[in-house]
Design a protein around this motif. Structure first.
Motif, short mmCIF file in Angstrom:
data_model
loop_
_atom_site.label_atom_id
_atom_site.label_comp_id
_atom_site.label_asym_id
_atom_site.label_seq_id
_atom_site.Cartn_x
_atom_site.Cartn_y
_atom_site.Cartn_z
N SER A 84 4.40 14.41 -13.65
CA SER A 84 3.48 15.04 -14.60
C SER A 84 3.41 16.54 -14.37
O SER A 84 3.45 17.33 -15.33
N MET A 85 3.31 16.94 -13.13
CA MET A 85 3.25 18.36 -12.81
C MET A 85 4.56 19.05 -13.20
O MET A 85 4.55 20.18 -13.70
N GLY A 86 5.67 18.39 -12.98
CA GLY A 86 6.97 18.94 -13.38
C GLY A 86 7.06 19.13 -14.87
O GLY A 86 7.56 20.16 -15.36
N ASP A 87 6.59 18.13 -15.64
CA ASP A 87 6.60 18.22 -17.10
C ASP A 87 5.70 19.36 -17.58
O ASP A 87 6.06 20.13 -18.48
N ILE A 88 4.53 19.47 -16.98
CA ILE A 88 3.60 20.54 -17.36
C ILE A 88 4.21 21.90 -17.05
O ILE A 88 4.15 22.82 -17.88
N SER A 146 4.69 9.94 -7.11
CA SER A 146 5.79 10.22 -8.04
C SER A 146 5.28 10.53 -9.43
O SER A 146 5.79 11.44 -10.10
N ALA A 147 4.28 9.79 -9.90
CA ALA A 147 3.71 10.03 -11.22
C ALA A 147 3.07 11.40 -11.29
O ALA A 147 3.23 12.14 -12.29
N VAL A 148 2.34 11.77 -10.25
CA VAL A 148 1.70 13.08 -10.21
C VAL A 148 2.76 14.18 -10.21
O VAL A 148 2.66 15.16 -10.95
N SER A 197 0.82 -1.22 0.00
CA SER A 197 0.00 0.00 0.00
C SER A 197 0.85 1.26 0.00
O SER A 197 0.52 2.23 -0.69
N THR A 198 1.96 1.26 0.73
CA THR A 198 2.82 2.46 0.73
C THR A 198 3.54 2.61 -0.61
O THR A 198 3.71 3.73 -1.09
N ALA A 199 3.93 1.50 -1.23
CA ALA A 199 4.59 1.57 -2.54
C ALA A 199 3.62 2.10 -3.59
O ALA A 199 4.00 2.93 -4.43
N ALA A 200 2.38 1.66 -3.52
CA ALA A 200 1.38 2.14 -4.48
C ALA A 200 1.17 3.65 -4.32
O ALA A 200 1.10 4.38 -5.32
N GLU A 201 1.10 4.11 -3.09
CA GLU A 201 0.93 5.54 -2.85
C GLU A 201 2.16 6.32 -3.31
O GLU A 201 2.04 7.41 -3.86
N TYR A 202 3.34 5.76 -3.09
CA TYR A 202 4.57 6.42 -3.51
C TYR A 202 4.64 6.53 -5.03
O TYR A 202 5.00 7.58 -5.58
N ILE A 203 4.28 5.45 -5.73
CA ILE A 203 4.30 5.47 -7.20
C ILE A 203 3.30 6.49 -7.73
O ILE A 203 3.61 7.27 -8.64
N PHE A 204 2.11 6.53 -7.15
CA PHE A 204 1.10 7.49 -7.57
C PHE A 204 1.60 8.92 -7.34
O PHE A 204 1.48 9.78 -8.22
#
Length: 168
Positions: A151-155, A146-148, A137-144
């Protein structure tokens, strides 16, 4: 006689029969103080008793019965996940409040389901499942997260590029 607050500076006349003992304002105040101390001590004992039963249970009385400890040596799902959350507090904290709480809650629910399905599970099995669910559960939250963030960094980089292009 009209009622007024009891004060050490305001003497009151005491009336009574021969069987009642008259007391001075100082004695009355001393009795009230003794009663107040006894009440305070009783409240303190009650608070200590509640703390002994568990801070988590006092803070969340709506907790399900299934997460309470059934056997003296087996941890509950809540205890196992709380222990892991404390051990890895920095990591859980880096996820943020909402994501960290969501991960811990999800891991606790999965561990609680395992305990319900396997009532004869050993302490080691419960802790192993708790660790596995905590990690998932913590890895899933970390991956999410990181992806956000990516994405925000790219934008933001594209926005900055567009601003720079317009400035030329």
């Amino acid at each position: 006689m009209s009622s007024s607050p009891i004060s050490a500076s305001t003497p009151r006349a005491v009336t009574g029969t021969a069987s009642t003992v008259t007391s001075s304002p100082a004695q009355s105040l001393a009795k009230q103080e003794t009663l107040l101390r006894a009440t305070t001590e009783q409240l303190s004992k009650t608070v200590k008793t509640l703390n002994a039963k568990g801070t988590e249970q006092a803070a969340a009385p709506a907790q399900s019965q299934s997460s309470q400890q059934a056997d003296g040596d087996k941890p509950t799902a809540e205890q196992a996940i709380t222990e892991l959350g404390t051990k890895y507090a920095g990591y859980v904290g880096s996820l943020g409040d909402k994501a960290g709480n969501r991960a811990l809650t999800k891991a606790q629910e999965k561990t609680d389901a395992f305990i319900k399905a396997n009532p004869n599970a050993t302490k080691e099995q419960i802790n192993e499942v708790a660790k596995k669910e905590f990690n998932k559960s913590t890895a899933a939250e970390y991956i999410f997260k990181s992806a956000v963030e990516k994405s925000m960094g790219d934008i933001m980089a594209k926005v900055q590029e567009a601003i720079d292009e317009q400035g030329k």
